[in-house]
Design a protein around this motif. Sequence first.
Motif, short mmCIF file in Angstrom:
data_model
loop_
_atom_site.label_atom_id
_atom_site.label_comp_id
_atom_site.label_asym_id
_atom_site.label_seq_id
_atom_site.Cartn_x
_atom_site.Cartn_y
_atom_site.Cartn_z
N CYS A 67 -2.23 2.52 3.84
CA CYS A 67 -2.34 2.16 2.30
C CYS A 67 -1.83 3.48 1.25
O CYS A 67 -2.84 4.26 1.97
CB CYS A 67 -4.30 1.03 1.90
N LEU A 68 -0.84 3.54 1.85
CA LEU A 68 -0.26 4.44 0.34
C LEU A 68 -0.32 5.01 -1.00
O LEU A 68 -0.29 3.78 -1.36
CB LEU A 68 1.12 4.83 0.78
N LEU A 69 -1.64 5.65 -1.36
CA LEU A 69 -1.76 5.77 -2.54
C LEU A 69 -1.07 6.18 -3.54
O LEU A 69 -0.59 7.38 -2.87
CB LEU A 69 -3.31 6.76 -2.59
N LYS A 70 -0.59 5.85 -4.59
CA LYS A 70 0.24 6.15 -5.57
C LYS A 70 -0.24 7.40 -6.76
O LYS A 70 -0.43 6.50 -7.53
CB LYS A 70 1.20 5.23 -5.56
N ASN A 71 -0.58 8.18 -6.08
CA ASN A 71 -1.49 9.26 -7.02
C ASN A 71 -0.29 10.84 -7.68
O ASN A 71 -0.64 11.94 -7.91
CB ASN A 71 -1.82 10.01 -6.20
N GLU A 72 1.00 10.58 -7.22
CA GLU A 72 2.27 11.66 -7.75
C GLU A 72 3.38 11.15 -8.49
O GLU A 72 3.48 9.50 -8.38
CB GLU A 72 2.81 12.09 -6.37
N VAL A 73 4.41 11.08 -9.07
CA VAL A 73 5.17 11.12 -9.92
C VAL A 73 6.68 10.82 -8.37
O VAL A 73 7.15 11.81 -8.27
CB VAL A 73 5.18 12.02 -11.01
N LYS A 74 6.68 10.08 -8.27
CA LYS A 74 7.53 9.54 -6.95
C LYS A 74 7.83 8.10 -6.31
O LYS A 74 6.90 7.41 -7.13
CB LYS A 74 6.96 10.38 -5.08
N SER A 75 9.22 7.44 -6.35
CA SER A 75 9.37 6.27 -6.14
C SER A 75 8.99 5.82 -5.15
O SER A 75 8.33 6.53 -3.80
CB SER A 75 11.14 6.09 -6.03
N ASN A 76 9.21 3.98 -5.03
CA ASN A 76 8.27 3.85 -3.44
C ASN A 76 9.33 3.98 -2.50
O ASN A 76 8.42 3.80 -1.51
CB ASN A 76 8.71 1.64 -4.17
N GLU A 77 10.14 4.45 -2.55
CA GLU A 77 10.64 5.10 -1.18
C GLU A 77 10.60 5.75 -0.56
O GLU A 77 10.60 6.38 0.20
CB GLU A 77 12.72 4.44 -1.54
N GLU A 78 10.08 6.62 -1.69
CA GLU A 78 10.32 8.40 -1.40
C GLU A 78 8.44 7.88 -0.35
O GLU A 78 8.30 9.69 0.28
CB GLU A 78 9.52 9.10 -1.99
N TYR A 79 7.74 7.27 -1.20
CA TYR A 79 6.03 7.08 -1.08
C TYR A 79 6.29 6.48 0.56
O TYR A 79 5.64 6.95 1.44
CB TYR A 79 5.00 5.75 -1.31
N LEU A 80 7.15 5.80 0.80
CA LEU A 80 7.48 4.86 2.29
C LEU A 80 8.20 5.66 3.12
O LEU A 80 7.97 5.75 4.68
CB LEU A 80 8.41 3.30 2.19
N GLU A 81 9.00 6.81 2.76
CA GLU A 81 9.44 7.45 3.55
C GLU A 81 8.67 8.27 5.16
O GLU A 81 9.07 8.18 6.27
CB GLU A 81 10.06 8.49 2.79
N GLY A 82 7.67 9.49 4.42
CA GLY A 82 7.24 8.94 5.19
C GLY A 82 6.45 8.94 6.29
O GLY A 82 6.56 8.69 7.23
N PHE B 196 3.69 -4.56 -3.17
CA PHE B 196 3.39 -3.39 -4.06
C PHE B 196 2.42 -3.85 -5.33
O PHE B 196 2.35 -4.57 -5.86
CB PHE B 196 4.67 -3.35 -4.27
N GLU B 197 1.45 -2.40 -5.24
CA GLU B 197 0.38 -2.64 -6.77
C GLU B 197 0.57 -1.56 -7.51
O GLU B 197 1.15 -0.63 -7.30
CB GLU B 197 -0.60 -2.52 -5.76
N GLU B 198 -0.03 -1.08 -8.32
CA GLU B 198 0.23 -0.62 -9.69
C GLU B 198 -0.56 0.79 -8.80
O GLU B 198 0.57 1.78 -8.96
CB GLU B 198 -1.10 -0.89 -10.67
N LYS B 199 -1.28 1.39 -8.41
CA LYS B 199 -2.05 2.11 -7.79
C LYS B 199 -1.74 2.46 -6.22
O LYS B 199 -2.30 3.71 -6.02
CB LYS B 199 -3.81 2.23 -7.67
N TRP B 200 -1.44 0.80 -5.34
CA TRP B 200 -1.22 1.43 -3.76
C TRP B 200 0.29 0.96 -3.66
O TRP B 200 0.72 -0.32 -3.97
CB TRP B 200 -2.62 1.73 -3.14
N ILE B 201 0.89 1.12 -2.32
CA ILE B 201 1.59 0.58 -1.43
C ILE B 201 0.85 -0.05 -0.40
O ILE B 201 0.80 0.75 0.63
CB ILE B 201 2.78 0.74 -1.24
#
Length: 321
Positions: free
Chosen positions: A39-54, A20-25
């Motif tokens: 590498c999942l880019l964290k460019n939306e207001v979502k939780s880490n769990e929501e990013y990983l679900e896809g 887990f980093e500030e801008k990506w997972i």
Amino acid sequence: MKHKFTKYLGRVTENLELGFEEKWIYVHYTKGSIEKTACLLKNEVKSNEEYLEGFFTENHVSEEMKKEVRKFLKNEKNHNDTHWNEFTTFLMKALSLNMVFGITIAICVYAGYKLGALLDTRFDIYPTLTLIGIFTGIGLGGVTVYSMVQKYFTSPTPKRKDKEQSINMEPVDIRNFPVIDVTIEDVRMAIRKFSDNLPKGVYRTILVQDDNSIDFKQLASLLGGIPSKNFFMSKETYDLFEESEKQIPLEMDIVQKAVDQYVKEHKEYPMLKFDPQHRVNYYQLLQDHYLKGAPEIQFYITDLDGLVTHIKPQKKTSSQS
């Protein structure tokens, strides 16, 4: 910091590594022969769990693995909340006690000054005793403030966790458990529960004794008793067997190690290329000295990351339209 998760799905091992980093997972996932990295880019207001679900849905990650990751993310959030609560408590203490500290030091310095000045007036040696009184007041104020900091800001020593660990490490007395009849499926379920609670880096093979029999002292609490008959397990494939088949796991482990070594050095499986049953070719293993002798049992190579099985594969039948 990266976090690793491991699940054993029958014969297949499922591994997940998260960073887990500030801008990506960062995600690295393996399941048998399948390997995926993203590498999942964290460019939306979502939780880490929501990013990983896809990613989990796309790569068919098991429910057991998803459950463990969700539990980890929940504990991580609670851990962060705890740190924030501790910080705010500390800040409130600092703000409320800051004035107390200042007043304490001021009183001590003032008292030392007045006492020194009084003695200087009496003995007519000004400002010697006045200076001594001021420095004595500063020292006394510092000691007082230090004592208050130790009392109000030092965290208590956690003893409960150590106590729980010592309780969990106590050996099980099998005399407290009855002898019971269990099925091989009961044993399989108990082993899965046992392995789910093992620390990282410790595997279920700690249950297997030298003769491949299962040490039920460690499973007694999960089964509710000691089985009336022995069960056996392969250390290499985790297959379970009843006593009538106890010779199979012994030879299975030998053959599996030989196959793994052959694949490592030859980059191919020891079997005939056009054999539809994928039988382990003992001649190849004997010729290259991976086996000392031909096993009595015929083993077959499965599609599950090169694991061997004693079960003869069924012929594939084509569907008719």
